[in-house]
Design a protein around this motif. Structure first.
Motif, PDB file in Angstrom:
ATOM      1  N   GLY A 166      28.548  17.725 -21.742  1.00 31.82           N
ATOM      2  CA  GLY A 166      28.975  17.665 -22.868  1.00 31.82           C
ATOM      3  C   GLY A 166      29.540  16.722 -23.352  1.00 31.82           C
ATOM      4  N   VAL A 167      30.454  15.870 -22.680  1.00 33.71           N
ATOM      5  CA  VAL A 167      31.158  14.745 -23.144  1.00 33.71           C
ATOM      6  C   VAL A 167      30.138  13.585 -23.156  1.00 33.71           C
ATOM      7  N   LEU A 168      29.244  13.376 -22.252  1.00 33.85           N
ATOM      8  CA  LEU A 168      28.203  12.388 -22.266  1.00 33.85           C
ATOM      9  C   LEU A 168      27.434  12.667 -23.596  1.00 33.85           C
ATOM     10  N   VAL A 169      26.984  13.860 -23.612  1.00 37.24           N
ATOM     11  CA  VAL A 169      25.832  14.047 -25.182  1.00 37.24           C
ATOM     12  C   VAL A 169      26.924  13.843 -26.279  1.00 37.24           C
ATOM     13  N   LEU A 170      27.938  14.140 -26.178  1.00 35.08           N
ATOM     14  CA  LEU A 170      29.020  13.814 -27.530  1.00 35.08           C
ATOM     15  C   LEU A 170      28.789  12.145 -27.739  1.00 35.08           C
ATOM     16  N   ALA A 171      29.355  11.422 -26.463  1.00 33.10           N
ATOM     17  CA  ALA A 171      29.246  10.059 -26.476  1.00 33.10           C
ATOM     18  C   ALA A 171      28.108   9.348 -26.935  1.00 33.10           C
ATOM     19  N   ARG A 172      26.987   9.836 -26.589  1.00 37.88           N
ATOM     20  CA  ARG A 172      25.613   9.364 -27.075  1.00 37.88           C
ATOM     21  C   ARG A 172      25.300   9.660 -28.399  1.00 37.88           C
ATOM     22  N   VAL A 173      25.709  10.850 -28.687  1.00 36.58           N
ATOM     23  CA  VAL A 173      25.509  10.970 -30.312  1.00 36.58           C
ATOM     24  C   VAL A 173      26.451  10.141 -31.062  1.00 36.58           C
ATOM     25  N   SER A 174      27.618   9.860 -30.754  1.00 34.78           N
ATOM     26  CA  SER A 174      28.669   9.180 -31.562  1.00 34.78           C
ATOM     27  C   SER A 174      28.052   7.650 -31.479  1.00 34.78           C
ATOM     28  N   GLU A 175      27.645   7.408 -30.491  1.00 38.43           N
ATOM     29  CA  GLU A 175      27.032   5.832 -30.229  1.00 38.43           C
ATOM     30  C   GLU A 175      26.007   5.651 -31.062  1.00 38.43           C
TER      31      GLU A 175
END
Length: 306
Positions: A293-302
């Motif tokens: 979940g954190v990795l997905v959110l980081a990718r979306v934010s990026e």
């Protein structure tokens, strides 16, 4: 990811762990400063926690981003306790399965504050499972939560400072947060601050347990039983965890020579030895969901803010 990988491969340091040094400093300060007043506890806690948090945060703030995130990852490695959780659980489970109740009692006494000498095999098993679920929240999910939250707010300096602040306060609560004549007032500050810092992570952990276990039972137990527990954070975590596993935890126990009635958490089935493995697996599945979940959110934010 680096911190979790190092923790998985190397485990807890046998010697020279910074938290062990911090604990010895806390013992010496408590012996000198504990006069049975809440003010003394506040001052002692601030003297122990604030300097290392400021030092670590300042170092990360002046370094280039790559090095600063390296410092933050090192701090998270010292703070996160997945490998230690597994190691301590196995140290109790092995003699319990082998029928060595005395050894199992000695090892579970390292994890819980109840009178382990009075526990039968079922009591040791319940104490161990409660410790696994609660410490998964305190030592794994809360560390990751504050690392991410600090990083979002203030970058690597914030991540490093936040995760160290949480781990040091949590350590002081484990040492001083007892309702005994010696610590009832002195340890009040550490216990209350630890409750506040663990509040969001405990709800996150309970939700993750429900997601990766028996969801309906976990949510029902959380809703009906958590508020009956004395701890505002252990209640949701253990109720949801017990419900997710379909086992019964809680019940009366001896604490500091006195019998304490505690509510029942979870379902109706008494836990067996296999449930220790199931509880660790539940925590690992929840951890995997959190990391993804954190990795997905980081990718979306990026992608949103290039």
């Amino acid at each position: 990811m680096a911190a979790l990988a190092v923790d998985a491969v190397l485990g807890e340091p046998r010697r020279g762990h910074p938290l062990a040094l911090f604990g010895r400093c806390a013992e010496r300060l408590e012996a000198r400063a504990n006069r049975g007043r809440r003010r003394d506890g506040w001052v002692a806690m601030l003297c122990l926690v604030v300097p290392p948090v400021l030092i670590v945060g300042a170092i990360a703030a002046v370094l280039p981003p790559v090095l600063a995130w390296g410092v933050a990852a090192i701090m998270l490695t010292f703070a996160v306790g997945r490998a230690g959780l597994i190691e301590h659980a196995e140290a109790v489970a092995r003699p319990l399965v082998a029928g060595d109740l005395e050894q199992a009692r000695r090892r579970v006494a390292w994890l819980v504050s109840r009178d382990a000498t009075r526990l039968d095999a079922s009591g040791v098993r319940v104490a161990l499972l409660e410790s696994v679920l609660e410490n998964a929240s305190d030592a794994v999910f809360a560390s990751l939560f504050w690392f991410v939250a600090g990083g979002v707010v203030a970058g690597p300096a914030g991540a490093a400072a936040a995760v160290i602040a949480h781990r040091l306060v949590n350590t002081l609560d484990a040492m001083w947060g007892y309702r005994t004549p010696r610590f009832a007032r002195f340890g009040w500050a550490a216990a209350r601050l630890d409750d506040g810092l663990n509040w969001p992570a405990a709800r996150l952990t309970a939700a993750l347990f429900a997601l990766v276990g028996d969801t309906r039972a976990a949510l029902a137990c959380w809703r009906a039983q958590a508020s009956q527990w004395s701890s505002p954070n252990a209640g949701p975590v253990m109720a949801a965890g017990a419900g997710a596993l379909g086992i019964r935890l809680g019940g009366g126990a001896w604490y500091h020579g006195a019998w304490c009635e505690r509510p029942i958490l979870g379902g109706r089935r008494s836990p067996d030895d296999v449930d220790v493995v199931r509880a660790l697996a539940l925590a690992d599945r929840a951890l995997a969901v959190l990391v993804v979940g954190v990795l997905v959110l980081a990718r979306v934010s990026e992608a949103s803010y290039p």
